[in-house]
Enzyme design. Structure first.
Site, PDB file in Angstrom:
ATOM      1  N   MET A  30       1.384  -0.965   0.348  1.00  0.00           N
ATOM      2  CA  MET A  30       0.272  -0.178   0.145  1.00  0.00           C
ATOM      3  C   MET A  30       1.012   1.564  -0.412  1.00  0.00           C
ATOM      4  O   MET A  30       0.229   2.205   0.235  1.00  0.00           O
ATOM      5  CB  MET A  30      -0.615  -0.007   1.396  1.00  0.00           C
ATOM      6  CG  MET A  30      -1.918  -1.343   1.161  1.00  0.00           C
ATOM      7  SD  MET A  30      -3.439  -1.276   1.957  1.00  0.00           S
ATOM      8  CE  MET A  30      -2.381  -0.515   3.644  1.00  0.00           C
ATOM      9  N   GLY A  31       2.442   1.085  -0.638  1.00  0.00           N
ATOM     10  CA  GLY A  31       3.443   2.101  -0.553  1.00  0.00           C
ATOM     11  C   GLY A  31       3.618   2.610   0.757  1.00  0.00           C
ATOM     12  O   GLY A  31       3.906   2.036   1.481  1.00  0.00           O
ATOM     13  N   HIS A  34       9.085   0.913   3.641  1.00  0.00           N
ATOM     14  CA  HIS A  34       9.992   0.860   4.074  1.00  0.00           C
ATOM     15  C   HIS A  34      10.783  -0.211   4.224  1.00  0.00           C
ATOM     16  O   HIS A  34      10.148  -1.312   3.082  1.00  0.00           O
ATOM     17  CB  HIS A  34       9.077   0.591   5.664  1.00  0.00           C
ATOM     18  CG  HIS A  34       8.178  -0.166   5.409  1.00  0.00           C
ATOM     19  ND1 HIS A  34       8.674  -1.517   6.277  1.00  0.00           N
ATOM     20  CD2 HIS A  34       7.209   0.638   6.871  1.00  0.00           C
ATOM     21  CE1 HIS A  34       7.557  -2.348   6.694  1.00  0.00           C
ATOM     22  NE2 HIS A  34       6.640  -1.097   6.562  1.00  0.00           N
ATOM     23  N   GLU A  35      11.349  -0.764   5.368  1.00  0.00           N
ATOM     24  CA  GLU A  35      13.055  -2.010   4.509  1.00  0.00           C
ATOM     25  C   GLU A  35      12.350  -2.927   4.387  1.00  0.00           C
ATOM     26  O   GLU A  35      12.145  -3.588   4.187  1.00  0.00           O
ATOM     27  CB  GLU A  35      13.315  -1.503   5.993  1.00  0.00           C
ATOM     28  CG  GLU A  35      15.354  -2.113   6.084  1.00  0.00           C
ATOM     29  CD  GLU A  35      15.713  -1.910   4.493  1.00  0.00           C
ATOM     30  OE1 GLU A  35      16.279  -3.753   4.248  1.00  0.00           O
ATOM     31  OE2 GLU A  35      15.644  -0.667   4.000  1.00  0.00           O
ATOM     32  N   HIS A  37       9.043  -3.693   3.498  1.00  0.00           N
ATOM     33  CA  HIS A  37       8.503  -4.104   1.418  1.00  0.00           C
ATOM     34  C   HIS A  37      10.449  -3.731   1.410  1.00  0.00           C
ATOM     35  O   HIS A  37       9.965  -5.117  -0.095  1.00  0.00           O
ATOM     36  CB  HIS A  37       8.016  -2.983   1.436  1.00  0.00           C
ATOM     37  CG  HIS A  37       7.361  -1.832   2.276  1.00  0.00           C
ATOM     38  ND1 HIS A  37       6.945  -0.857   2.847  1.00  0.00           N
ATOM     39  CD2 HIS A  37       5.600  -2.857   2.344  1.00  0.00           C
ATOM     40  CE1 HIS A  37       5.268  -1.081   3.163  1.00  0.00           C
ATOM     41  NE2 HIS A  37       5.170  -1.899   2.656  1.00  0.00           N
ATOM     42  N   LYS A 149       4.734 -10.381   9.228  1.00  0.00           N
ATOM     43  CA  LYS A 149       4.134  -9.732  10.747  1.00  0.00           C
ATOM     44  C   LYS A 149       2.617  -9.622  10.651  1.00  0.00           C
ATOM     45  O   LYS A 149       1.966  -9.979  11.647  1.00  0.00           O
ATOM     46  CB  LYS A 149       5.374  -8.127  10.093  1.00  0.00           C
ATOM     47  CG  LYS A 149       3.803  -7.141  11.786  1.00  0.00           C
ATOM     48  CD  LYS A 149       4.335  -6.236  11.206  1.00  0.00           C
ATOM     49  CE  LYS A 149       4.367  -4.793   9.797  1.00  0.00           C
ATOM     50  NZ  LYS A 149       2.496  -4.726  10.685  1.00  0.00           N
ATOM     51  N   SER A 186       4.038   0.493   8.394  1.00  0.00           N
ATOM     52  CA  SER A 186       3.976   2.352   7.976  1.00  0.00           C
ATOM     53  C   SER A 186       3.021   2.465   8.334  1.00  0.00           C
ATOM     54  O   SER A 186       3.480   4.699   8.293  1.00  0.00           O
ATOM     55  CB  SER A 186       2.980   2.393   6.431  1.00  0.00           C
ATOM     56  OG  SER A 186       3.672   1.528   5.300  1.00  0.00           O
TER      57      SER A 186
HETATM   58  O1  PAF Z   1       0.029  -5.756   3.526  1.00  0.00           O
HETATM   59  C1  PAF Z   1      -0.442  -4.860   2.999  1.00  0.00           C
HETATM   60  O2  PAF Z   1       0.070  -4.002   2.640  1.00  0.00           O
HETATM   61  C2  PAF Z   1      -1.709  -5.164   2.515  1.00  0.00           C
HETATM   62  O3  PAF Z   1      -2.770  -5.101   3.001  1.00  0.00           O
HETATM   63  C3  PAF Z   1      -2.341  -5.666   1.302  1.00  0.00           C
HETATM   64  C4  PAF Z   1      -1.610  -7.365   1.032  1.00  0.00           C
HETATM   65  C5  PAF Z   1      -1.290  -4.721   0.039  1.00  0.00           C
HETATM   66  C6  PAF Z   1      -3.646  -5.849   0.103  1.00  0.00           C
HETATM   67  O4  PAF Z   1      -4.040  -4.291   0.059  1.00  0.00           O
END
Ligand code: PAF
Length: 286
Positions: A30-31, A34-35, A37, A149, A186
């Site tokens: 969802m943008g 951070h580390e 991701h 997580k 985030s």
């Molecule tokens: O974990 C997330 O960031 C969201 O729940 C996901 C998996 C991208 C779905 O919108």
């Protein structure tokens, strides 16, 4: 790096990779990267020839009183990070591109979506399952990568993929933590400095759970011990502490003899943080 805002464009970029015989890894996000991701991106890069990252703050997984409007966003920075990490394609749709105006179909793991975090956030996992199902259909990856997580989310997605015969391997990637143990999220930027400091109690309580889980303790006692430790932090507002079977998320009765997961949901101000630890009583933490 190809940045696509439409499904058609994304499909066309990815089909050229597929035609060249290359495997595709999807990292849904969802943008506000951070580390944590970037660890998913690294895992995808290590296992797949091509990596596509989606950035979409999915409205259907937020409740009416939740933080959709204030969810942090910084697309320029996200794109810079993904470019530097060697990502091949980014799918960045608008809500209108993602959902048909007359959208009528939802995906729901009917049991799993209503327990634990699903009780605190009704409709949340239905929104997650639906958007992830759509992202898998749009990108048709060989593998898709999710953080451990969000343990219940990972179980929901694995169950959906199993039940709907979606041809993809779902890979869970270990949680990345700050120096004081706080799981990267985030939402952490929305904590006040005092709450940010206090939030370290989550990982401390999980370390404590790990130490005492093998001592013949019952799941109820473990829940109580962990809850007491978090309650001792005045800034923490415990929403739930659950000790569940690590695979099924079903209740665990009596002494802990098989792997369990300790699931925490705790509010600091208006920010809901979650964390988890899988504990195997014989082998220590997984
Ligand atoms: O974990 C997330 O960031 C969201 O729940 C996901 C998996 C991208 C779905 O919108």
């Amino acid at each position: 790096m190809k940045v696509c805002t439409t499904k058609v464009e994304t499909r066309s970029v990815l089909s050229s990779f597929r035609k060249a015989g290359q495997t595709i890894g999807l990292v849904p996000t969802m943008g506000y990267l951070h580390e944590g991701h970037m660890a998913l991106v690294r895992a995808a890069t290590a296992e797949c020839d091509r990596v596509v990252v989606s950035i979409f703050v999915n409205p259907t997984q937020f409740g009416p009183k939740e933080d959709l409007a204030s969810y942090p966003r910084d697309t320029d920075r996200d794109l810079e990070l993904l470019h530097a990490a060697g990502v091949d394609a980014v799918f960045m749709p608008s809500p209108e591109e993602m959902y048909h105006v007359d959208n009528q179909t939802i995906v729901d793991t009917v049991g799993l979506s209503k327990v634990l975090i699903g009780k605190l956030r009704p409709g949340h996992f239905r929104g997650v399952a639906t958007v992830v199902c759509k992202l898998l259909n749009i990108t048709q990856p060989d593998r898709a990568f999710f953080g451990k997580k969000d343990y219940q989310q990972l179980r929901v997605i694995k169950t959906m993929v199993r039940d709907l015969d979606i041809p993809v391997r779902i890979i869970g990637v270990s949680t990345i933590r700050e120096a004081d143990g706080l799981a990267m999220s985030s939402r952490n930027v929305r904590l006040t400095p005092a709450d940010r400091k206090a939030a370290a109690v989550l990982s401390k309580s999980l370390n404590f759970a790990d130490q005492i889980a093998g001592s013949g303790i019952t799941s109820r006692q473990l829940e109580r011990e962990v809850r007491d430790m978090i309650d001792a932090e005045p800034r923490a507002n415990v929403q739930s502490v659950d000790v569940r079977d690590a695979e099924s998320l079903g209740p665990v009765r009596g002494r802990i003899t098989t792997p369990v997961v300790v699931l925490l949901a705790v509010r600091f101000g208006d920010v809901l943080l979650i964390d988890q630890r899988v504990i195997s009583p014989e082998k220590g933490q997984r």
